[in-house]
Design an enzyme around this catalytic site. Sequence first.
Site, PDB file in Angstrom:
ATOM      1  N   HIS A 186       0.612  -1.183   0.021  1.00 16.99           N
ATOM      2  CA  HIS A 186       0.151   0.067   0.053  1.00 16.99           C
ATOM      3  C   HIS A 186       0.955   1.233   0.049  1.00 16.99           C
ATOM      4  O   HIS A 186       2.037   1.252   0.369  1.00 16.99           O
ATOM      5  CB  HIS A 186      -0.763   0.091   1.339  1.00 16.99           C
ATOM      6  CG  HIS A 186      -2.209   0.888   1.420  1.00 16.99           C
ATOM      7  ND1 HIS A 186      -2.026   2.262   1.219  1.00 16.99           N
ATOM      8  CD2 HIS A 186      -3.335   0.602   0.736  1.00 16.99           C
ATOM      9  CE1 HIS A 186      -3.201   2.627   1.077  1.00 16.99           C
ATOM     10  NE2 HIS A 186      -4.099   1.798   0.800  1.00 16.99           N
ATOM     11  N   ASP A 198     -37.001  33.278   7.960  1.00 13.95           N
ATOM     12  CA  ASP A 198     -37.393  32.252   6.859  1.00 13.95           C
ATOM     13  C   ASP A 198     -38.798  32.466   6.239  1.00 13.95           C
ATOM     14  O   ASP A 198     -39.650  31.552   6.438  1.00 13.95           O
ATOM     15  CB  ASP A 198     -37.363  30.870   7.464  1.00 13.95           C
ATOM     16  CG  ASP A 198     -37.326  29.743   6.651  1.00 13.95           C
ATOM     17  OD1 ASP A 198     -37.254  29.632   5.511  1.00 13.95           O
ATOM     18  OD2 ASP A 198     -37.679  28.469   7.287  1.00 13.95           O
TER      19      ASP A 198
END
Length: 431
Positions: free
Chosen positions: A89, A204
């Site tokens: 790896h 909102d």
Amino acid sequence: MKKVYTCFCTDVIHEGHMNIIREAQKYGRLIVGVLKDTEMIRYNRFPLIDFEERYQMVQAIPGVSEVVVQEEILYNQIIKDLKPDYVIHGDNWQKGPENAIRENVLSLLNAYGGELIEVGYTYNDKVRHTEARMKEQLAMPEYRRGRLRKLLKLCPIVKTLEVHSGLTGLIAEKTVVEHDGAFDQFEAMWVSSLCDSTAKGKPDIELVDMTSRFRTINDIMEVTTKPIIFDGDTGGMIEHFVYTVRSLERMGVSAVIIEDKTGMKKNSLFGTDVPQTQDSTEHFCSKISAGKNVQLTDEFMIIARIESLILEKGMEDALERAKAYVKAGADGIMIHSRKKDPGEILEFCDLFRQADTETPIVAVPSSFNSVSEKELAEHGVNIVIYANQLTRSAFPAMEQTARDILKYHRAKEADDRLMPIKDIISLIDEL
Ligand code: SPV
Ligand code: MG
């Protein structure tokens, strides 16, 4: 001949991978595992090409003797099956959450005397450029737009986090955790009307206009690759909504959710504490159909949000509306509740699923926050939206800092608990 194993979770083979292959061949016969899409999206980025193509790509590399499927990111099963003499790896997994995979491999190999070979990760200009190009592609509208539909097929539940700026977008994009041997990250982003408005210091109530909302989307898109679900509030007038659909689709947004309210929209979490009017089923269906008629791709989704439980109109009303909205062309149903208990949401999902096993269901567990993703998925929910938690965590932290500076007439007391700027800027990509 000795067995060497490596796992590839990439959709392009560059010099770094070739280097690993060359090194591996010195030790024996190389077997390469190709990681499944479902696992790849949990710890890495979304694959640009699907599993079959990645498998064939690896098969075609000279020096690879055998290709196998790696089902899980942790190596338990694959090592049990193959018992390789070596795992090879790149050394780039020694830090960050990936280190857990390295530890997992080391302990498995140690159990029978296998060895780990780590190769210096190749990070030259060419590799950097290839990786940047792949990321750039993922961010392009034509790639990003259709990803939500793909995720719906791949994930048991699509985990979606609220974002309202480039920085919150980066948090949704880059946060990966390793917990109990599994990796996880958010798959999608929610551009909430509540949090987008709040970030601008506005209520909102559909006051922040679409041009401004689109600018927020653009800020997010500039620094992220994950798909976006846009909170379209009521969608406004049908004559306006069709333009919104076209704009969102062109930008590469994956879905808009519109709610069946009309007139002065207030946030649903106020419920019946403030006057709110639900749209008629007929009118809302016309809005959905008009949106579906103008969209140009098959990918874009219009999701209908039902407010019957919020407005205490009852389960029957919610189910009837869901049926009608799907018939009008809705690509998904969002059912909302402000009860602490998830009971009514789960009941809705069970009843809806008796007649409709296909249409995606979206849930927003802000009030009923004890419910788990697994439980939602078991009741047929496909998308979970964490709609305001980033905003709610940032606000008290910022307010406390402001208070402390005022109180102590210096920043030291506040500073001790703050993140160093260098950690914040490490999130930001340099070109
Ligand atoms: C939002 O995030 O703006 C929403 C969800 O619409 S809720 O606030 O729960 O209504
Ligand atoms: Mg909203």
